[in-house]
Design an enzyme around this catalytic site. Structure first.
Site, PDB file in Angstrom:
ATOM      1  N   SER A  63      36.758  44.183  30.431  1.00 35.32           N
ATOM      2  CA  SER A  63      35.862  43.400  32.121  1.00 35.32           C
ATOM      3  C   SER A  63      35.698  42.894  33.069  1.00 35.32           C
ATOM      4  CB  SER A  63      34.796  41.998  31.352  1.00 35.32           C
ATOM      5  OG  SER A  63      34.123  41.557  32.378  1.00 35.32           O
TER       6      SER A  63
ATOM      7  N   TYR B  84      34.517  33.658  28.776  1.00 30.64           N
ATOM      8  CA  TYR B  84      34.815  35.212  28.939  1.00 30.64           C
ATOM      9  C   TYR B  84      35.859  35.210  29.520  1.00 30.64           C
ATOM     10  CZ  TYR B  84      33.364  39.369  28.949  1.00 30.64           C
ATOM     11  OH  TYR B  84      32.870  40.670  28.450  1.00 30.64           O
TER      12      TYR B  84
END
Length: 194
Positions: free
Chosen positions: A140, A153
């Protein structure tokens, strides 16, 4: 003269929906595909779509090492050693750090980072022995970009990015490719390929 392609065994985690399911459905006919994820019904739908003759459903929570061991064993029994591992399983929980319970950090690191590493450790010995294989991890932009409410995250994805970069150096001489893909843009960065 037409050459017959050798079947390639691809194991996809998080294959029941989203990007994992899309990858499975787009693979060429000579691919043998192991579909893993937590939702068996969703995996069965994907398997039906791509063909039961070239897919196996191996339900698996990547935070559970015994589930990974069982899924990997079943996959190898059906299609032989894994040629390509697609680490796609992941979770995201967004909140400001001050409001984020420690358990949320632990869950995200356990799935996004340690889950990928558990799967890598399952397939890597065979890949090194055969001097053949690819480990592809869906990452990501959060691994390298600052976002509010994404501390847990981002930490899990930054850890995965660092781990895959180090792994790339370790296995390069064994003929094993290690690739990370920015999950948001799904753009392959050539500097991330060994």
């Amino acid at each position: 003269m037409r050459t017959m392609l050798k079947p390639v065994h691809i194991w996809i985690t998080g294959a029941g929906s989203g990007l994992g399911a899309a990858i499975a459905k787009s693979l060429p006919r000579h691919s043998m595909i192991t579909l893993s994820g937590r939702n068996q019904n969703a995996l069965e739908v994907v398997s039906e779509h791509i063909g039961r003759d070239r897919s196996i459903v191996c339900p698996c929570d990547v935070s559970d090492i015994s589930a990974i061991t069982t899924s990997h064993r079943d996959a190898v029994e059906r299609f032989g050693p894994v040629d390509v591992l697609v680490n796609n399983a992941g979770i995201a929980e967004f909140s400001d750090l001050v409001e984020t319970p420690l358990e949320s950090f632990e869950r995200q690191i356990d799935v996004n980072l340690l889950g990928a590493i558990r799967c890598i450790k399952a397939v890597l010995p065979s890949m090194i022995e055969r001097r053949h294989g690819m480990i592809l991890s869906m990452n990501s932009v959060a691994a390298t970009t600052r976002f509010s409410s994404a501390t847990g995250y981002a930490a899990s994805k930054a850890g995965l990015l660092a781990a895959t970069r180090c792994l790339r150096q370790e296995v390069r001489q064994h003929g094993v490719k290690v690739v990370d893909i920015d999950r948001k843009s799904t753009r392959l960065n050539s500097s991330h390929v060994s």
